[in-house]
Design an enzyme around this catalytic site. Structure first.
Site, PDB file in Angstrom:
ATOM      1  N   GLU A   1      38.996  43.787  43.472  1.00 32.57           N
ATOM      2  CA  GLU A   1      39.790  42.947  42.557  1.00 32.57           C
ATOM      3  C   GLU A   1      40.770  43.811  41.761  1.00 32.57           C
ATOM      4  O   GLU A   1      40.919  43.660  40.539  1.00 32.57           O
ATOM      5  CB  GLU A   1      38.858  42.183  41.606  1.00 32.57           C
ATOM      6  CG  GLU A   1      37.844  41.308  42.321  1.00 32.57           C
ATOM      7  CD  GLU A   1      36.916  40.573  41.397  1.00 32.57           C
ATOM      8  OE1 GLU A   1      36.765  39.357  41.526  1.00 32.57           O
ATOM      9  OE2 GLU A   1      36.330  41.247  40.503  1.00 32.57           O
TER      10      GLU A   1
ATOM     11  N   GLU B   1      43.805  37.418  40.250  1.00 34.14           N
ATOM     12  CA  GLU B   1      42.735  36.653  39.614  1.00 34.14           C
ATOM     13  C   GLU B   1      43.207  35.996  38.321  1.00 34.14           C
ATOM     14  O   GLU B   1      43.904  36.612  37.507  1.00 34.14           O
ATOM     15  CB  GLU B   1      41.538  37.556  39.329  1.00 34.14           C
ATOM     16  CG  GLU B   1      40.357  36.835  38.735  1.00 34.14           C
ATOM     17  CD  GLU B   1      39.205  37.751  38.386  1.00 34.14           C
ATOM     18  OE1 GLU B   1      38.331  37.315  37.607  1.00 34.14           O
ATOM     19  OE2 GLU B   1      39.160  38.900  38.877  1.00 34.14           O
TER      20      GLU B   1
ATOM     21  N   CYS C   1      33.829  32.975  36.010  1.00 34.90           N
ATOM     22  CA  CYS C   1      34.489  33.527  34.825  1.00 34.90           C
ATOM     23  C   CYS C   1      35.788  32.811  34.489  1.00 34.90           C
ATOM     24  O   CYS C   1      36.141  32.685  33.315  1.00 34.90           O
ATOM     25  CB  CYS C   1      34.740  35.020  35.016  1.00 34.90           C
ATOM     26  SG  CYS C   1      35.584  35.438  36.562  1.00 34.90           S
TER      27      CYS C   1
END
Length: 620
Positions: free
Chosen positions: A308, A324, A401
């Site tokens: 990520e 993200e 998240c």
């Protein structure tokens, strides 16, 4: 009961007077529900927050707390940091109370805060994965257990709730945990940092809220210790954890994008309170690295699915962008703090605007209850789905998240619209709103009437007893700016000054434009994007004839771009023939004809089913 928010109901309130810009409280900026940001905030209140509350139950987050105290026999579910989903949702509820005064969530808050209190140990420790699954790992694997990350979100939720409504029961829980961290890792004690930064910015805000200086000292210590090799980095490498170099020496944004950006928000917070020049110098270099060489056009970050992570400079593939949602949210927090820290707000405000109207707007569906975790700038027609990069938005994720993070950001977004200085009110984001003017600027209410960014007209009206000095941000893309019918130019800092007595109208140029990428961005070479104002546009397969494939389009940047029915842009494109050969001669045959193309805001893609999509279009 109707709640009355406190005057300090804002997410970041520097205690030291080092910035000329002072944030306004959330209740002081009332977004009109008919506007773009206000409508989004209303949908967040009506749909997204409630959806997050329901998912905390169905995903097992609340059962994880209950099982620690014997109130549930269910197995632990979720990642080690699942507790943070609850704390982010509480923070979203807190800022929504500050915004609207709602009492909808009072009983729920009573229940979940009481549950957290029952789980908390006398030492102050509370984290369900450690307490209920692996007690032997307590503070033993800081690189991976996320204990301080979870504590950070607890602290932020607690501060938000106390600022929003003067409710301090969660704050007592959070300060007990912070005190434990200080006893264990404070100055002169054990050295340790969290593998996932977040605690730093939370501790600074706790200091700002309580005035207890040891919380600031602990945040400073966390910053000082990073890059000293304290984390067990393993195969991921030190850059993944931002542990490869001391903060003051690290000049490039590297590794896991969310971690880097959360860390930078905390470092900037420490600078805002201590005034240390070396920290700001490092943050300015980091900001240039992240935004001038590694940011996607939509305001997204993270070009690699593996880890990520940020990629190399100009490594910005559209179809494999990880991008993200939480990374962009983290950057909003950081860019706002940089705005406050430098006193030169234009670039930071323009970045926040880009992020809100593109990457973040696209991350949640029109229903307010479905979400993207990754936000690519291209979806191939045959692309497979991945857990965190599905073809369609999902109601929740095993690593959840992003949805509650979006909820808490949208609930507080009015805090980023304007600031005050000693002699003027600065408008950073344009949105339909009513803004209470601080008393030292003459008081009264500034009414902002606009459908921006659907329209470039911003009508301003002030009812105060004396003229209001306004600083109006002129975006870099506005090639022609008009104030009350006459051409106007911004000052060197990017803001146009006006002494408003009564009413005025600012007009920004929303002419559609072709955009190119830097020549080192290999994945984008030979392609163009369409932008209108702060919005990035894309083309979806669903808007093309059945016999025309999106990936066969070729555009000419000399082709006119025409705005139609408010938000869409129309142009034309040539269509490549569907050749059988994978490789062939260099000449291109575009004899398959021409087709009309409709481009829509990237913010609105993916709401009509799974369809191929492109932001960057190949050129002739």
């Amino acid at each position: 009961m109707t709640h009355l928010a406190t005057e300090r109901a804002a997410p970041a309130l520097p205690r030291a007077a080092r910035s000329p810009h002072q944030p306004l409280a959330i209740p002081a900026v009332r977004l009109g529900e008919g506007g773009v940001l206000g409508g989004w905030q209303r949908r967040n209140a009506e749909a997204t927050i409630g959806h997050c509350v329901a998912q905390l139950e169905s995903s097992g987050v609340l059962d994880n707390f209950r099982r620690v105290v014997g109130e549930s026999g269910a197995p632990y579910r979720g990642f080690v940091f699942a507790d943070s989903d609850l704390y982010k949702t509480i923070e979203a509820v807190a800022w929504e109370i500050a915004r609207s005064g709602t009492d909808r969530w009072d009983a729920w808050l009573d229940d979940v805060i009481g549950l957290v209190a029952r789980v908390q140990e006398p030492s102050g420790y509370v984290m369900t994965w450690i307490q209920g699954v692996h007690p032997e790992k307590r503070f033993a694997e800081l690189h991976w257990t996320h204990e301080m990350y979870v504590a950070g979100h607890l602290i932020q939720a607690a501060v938000a709730l106390d600022r929003a409504v003067g409710r301090d029961d969660l704050l007592r829980i959070a300060t007990a945990f912070a005190d434990l961290l200080d006893r264990r890792f404070g100055p002169g004690r054990e050295e340790g940092v969290c593998g996932h930064p977040e605690i730093e910015t939370a501790l600074v805000e706790l200091y700002r809220h309580t005035g207890v200086e040891r919380y600031l000292a602990l945040a400073q210590r966390m910053v000082d210790l990073r890059g000293r090799g304290l984390l067990k980095v393993g195969n991921l490498g030190a850059t993944y954890f931002q542990d490869h170099a001391p903060v003051r020496q690290a000049r490039d944004a590297v590794g896991h994008a969310v971690r880097q950006l959360y860390l930078n928000a905390g470092v900037t917070d420490v600078h805002l309170e201590t005034g240390e020049p070396a920290l700001l110098e490092a943050m300015q270099a980091q900001w240039d690295s992240a935004h001038h060489r590694k940011m996607y056009l939509t305001g997204a970050f993270g070009s690699r699915h593996r880890d990520e992570a940020f990629g190399d400079d100009y490594e910005l593939p559209s179809d494999r962008a990880y991008a993200e949602t939480c990374a962009t949210i983290a950057d909003v927090h950081w860019s706002w703090r940089m705005l406050l820290a430098t006193g030169e707000p234009a670039a930071y405000a323009e970045t926040i605007e880009r992020e809100l109207h593109n990457a973040l707007a696209a991350a949640v569906g029109d229903d307010g209850t479905t979400f993207f975790y990754a936000n690519p700038l291209q979806l191939r027609p045959d692309r497979f789905s991945e857990e965190n990069a599905p073809r369609e938005r999902r109601a929740w994720y095993s690593c959840a998240c992003c949805p509650p993070n979006l909820a808490r950001l949208l609930a507080q977004v009015s805090a980023y619209v304007a600031t005050s200085t000693d002699d003027e009110l600065a408008l950073h984001l344009y949105a339909d709103a009513e803004i209470d003017v601080p008393a030292h600027l003459g008081g009264g209410v500034l009414r902002v009437e606009t459908s921006y960014p659907d329209d470039g007209a911003v009508r301003l009206r002030h009812d105060g007893d004396r003229p209001l000095r306004l600083a109006l941000r002129v975006p870099s893309w506005s090639s022609r700016t008009v104030l009350d019918g006459a051409p106007a130019e911004a000052d060197a800092d990017g803001y146009l000054r006006v002494d408003l007595a009564g009413a005025a109208t600012l007009e920004l140029d929303l002419a559609p434009r072709w955009t190119r990428a830097h020549h080192r961005a290999d994945a984008l070479r030979g392609a163009r994007a369409i932008e209108v104002g702060p919005r990035v546009y894309c083309v979806e397969q669903v808007d093309l004839p059945d016999d025309v494939a999106l990936d066969d389009l070729v555009v000419d940047e000399r082709a006119p771009l025409v705005r139609a029915d408010g938000a869409t842009v129309r142009t034309t494109a040539a269509v490549r023939p569907r050749a059988d050969a994978l490789y062939g001669p260099t000449e291109q045959d575009l004899s398959a004809g021409e087709v009309a193309v409709v481009a829509i805001p990237f913010a609105r893609w993916g709401n009509r089913g799974s369809s191929a999509m492109r932001v960057w279009l190949p050129v002739v």
